[in-house]
Each structure stands twice: as C-alpha cells, then as structure tokens.
Design an enzyme around this catalytic site. Structure first.
Site, PDB file in Angstrom:
ATOM      1  CB  SER A 103       7.057  12.280 -10.734  1.00 53.48           C
ATOM      2  OG  SER A 103       5.756  12.524 -10.198  1.00 53.48           O
ATOM      3  CD  GLU A 109       9.222   9.304  -1.575  1.00 53.33           C
ATOM      4  OE1 GLU A 109       9.449   8.520  -2.489  1.00 53.33           O
ATOM      5  OE2 GLU A 109       8.178   9.279  -0.899  1.00 53.33           O
ATOM      6  N   GLY A 152       3.487  11.331  -7.196  1.00 53.26           N
ATOM      7  CA  GLY A 152       2.284  10.955  -7.928  1.00 53.26           C
ATOM      8  C   GLY A 152       1.723  12.059  -8.811  1.00 53.26           C
ATOM      9  CG  HIS A 193       5.539   7.531   1.758  1.00 55.16           C
ATOM     10  ND1 HIS A 193       4.479   8.299   1.323  1.00 55.16           N
ATOM     11  CD2 HIS A 193       6.248   7.209   0.654  1.00 55.16           C
ATOM     12  CE1 HIS A 193       4.565   8.422   0.004  1.00 55.16           C
ATOM     13  NE2 HIS A 193       5.619   7.768  -0.427  1.00 55.16           N
ATOM     14  CG  ASN A 228       5.972   2.857  -1.627  1.00 56.15           C
ATOM     15  OD1 ASN A 228       5.215   1.939  -1.283  1.00 56.15           O
ATOM     16  ND2 ASN A 228       5.847   4.099  -1.162  1.00 56.15           N
ATOM     17  CE  LYS A 264       3.489   5.905  -3.379  1.00 54.76           C
ATOM     18  NZ  LYS A 264       3.255   7.309  -3.706  1.00 54.76           N
ATOM     19  CD  GLU A 279       1.472   8.232  -0.699  1.00 52.30           C
ATOM     20  OE1 GLU A 279       1.557   7.011  -0.486  1.00 52.30           O
ATOM     21  OE2 GLU A 279       1.777   8.751  -1.804  1.00 52.30           O
TER      22      GLU A 279
END
Ligand code: 13P
Length: 246
Positions: free
Chosen positions: A206, A161, A167, A89, A9, A11, A91
C-alpha cells in the site's frame, strides 16, 4: 546507505494496448533506480519501450532448462533484458504453494543468470499479533541464505512486504516499517558482513504517492516495491520522485 530504488510490480494486469500508454509515460528519475516487473508475455514489449527504467519479472523458475512445462528460466529473463526477478512474493507463497526452500532455489537461479533477486519477506496479521515478526522474517531469510550462501547476500535486494498491508490500503507506518527494516539490515550485516549490510531493503504494501515520502525518509528504507500504484503512471512517477527527495 544503498541507492534508492523503486520497483513496480504489475501483478496479473496489462494488455498490449494498455501497456503502450503506461510504458511510454515512465522514465528515469535522478538518483533513483526505477524498475518495473511486468507479466512474462509483455517483457519484450517493455524492453523495447522503456528508457532509463530497468525491467524485471515477477517470479522465475528454479530450473535452468529441460522438461518443466510452463516454466520460465532466469537465463531466458536475462536474454530478454531483465535485471531483476521478484522471488517469494506472498501471493506466490500463499496461492501457489512456494515454501521458503523454493524461494531460496529461485533466488539462486536468478543469481546464476546474473539477475538480482528481489526476495520478498513478511508476516501475516496473525503472526504480527502473536509477536512473531522477527522470528518469521528470520526464518524466511535464513532459508534463502542456506541456499545462496553468505557472499551472495550483497547481490540481493530484500523487500519487506507485510501481508496485511498488501493491496489493503493499510500501509505499515513509517515507524513500524523502519523497525523491521532495521532488523533486516542487522541480519544482513551479521550474516554477510559490510557488503550485505549495504544491500537494498525495500518496503512494499500500500505504498501510494501520499505516503511514499515518509516511508522513504526512514534510514533503513531504501525504496519501495509498488503494486496497485504502479499501474497509474502519474502515481508511480510521483513515488519515484519521493525517493529522489529522500
Ligand atoms: P500494493 O502496493 O498494491 O499494496 O501491492 C504491494 C505488493 O504486493 C508489491 O509487490
């Protein structure tokens, strides 16, 4: 057991020039479905450059066509050669206000166009500390199920996730992730039967070249959804190789 799958991904990263080198260094890995989810403007570039690596988008509109300025439909993604669309996701949920029901409609839109939705679920740190992991993930999955229906579960990839691992450099341990994955697998089997229980369940947060093998060795971890490490071809390909060995 599901086929191992590793999905990058990217991003909000990339440029035409930078992508050339990265895409050119990706390739097929025996026994692993490898895919990359690139920003919309680079889908055509990626489709032209990739060999043995599938293509996906990072989100998709819940709508098919019409007066929805700025949206990109699942049919358009299929037209450009996508096999996958990430939906839900964290985010998108936290920064762009997508709720569980929206995520369900996006998954349904992807399925309608013949794409495989990669449905992301996961708890925040506060929710984990409050002992609410199973409840939060159950709610996220139940809402998607209510929209797409049980028979479609076999055509879904789920990505666990944990928000606190994305991250941050702090991945869930293999045991922590396995415990949640086992719960997701159970949920899939209870709601969708044997075909759904065989669906692919990815871990994201991660994942790096040095922790991928231990995560992928877990019985209910079928591969990974890779953020930062998917931007470095060598790291991403080592993670794919780790899936091959698992
Ligand atoms: P990182 O691998 O950078 O933690 O990101 C994970 C992720 O969000 C993949 O969708």
């Amino acid at each position: 057991m599901a086929q191992k799958r590793v999905v990058g991904n990217w991003k909000l990263n990339g440029s035409l020039a930078a992508n050339e080198a990265l895409l050119g260094a990706l390739g097929a890995v025996a026994g692993v479905d490898v895919a990359v989810c690139v920003p919309f403007p680079y889908l055509a570039q990626a489709a032209a450059r990739l060999r043995g690596v599938a293509l996906g988008a990072q989100t998709v509109s819940e709508f098919q066509s019409g007066a929805y300025t700025g949206e990109v439909s699942a049919e358009m993604l299929a037209d450009l050669g996508c096999r996958y669309a990430i939906v839900g996701h964290s985010e998108r949920r936290t920064l762009f206000g997508e709720d569980d029901a929206t995520v369900g409609r996006k998954a349904a839109a992807a399925l309608r166009a013949g794409l495989m939705p990669i449905v992301c679920v996961g708890e925040s740190l506060a929710e984990r500390e409050a002992g609410r992991v199973a409840e939060v993930i159950g709610r996220q999955l139940d809402t998607v199920l209510a929209v797409i229906g049980a028979p479609a579960l076999a055509r879904v990839t789920v990505a666990y996730e944990p928000v606190w691992a994305i991250g941050t450099g702090r991945a869930a341990s293999a045991q922590e992730a396995q415990a949640v994955h086992a719960g997701i697998r159970r949920w899939l089997g209870e709601r969708g039967g044997a075909a759904a229980a065989a669906a692919c369940v990815l871990y994201g947060g991660s994942v790096k070249a040095d922790n991928a093998a231990s995560l992928f060795a877990m019985p209910d971890i079928d591969g990974g959804l890779i953020g930062g490490a998917s931007l470095a071809a060598r790291d991403f390909m080592s993670i794919c190789q780790a899936a091959n060995g698992a």
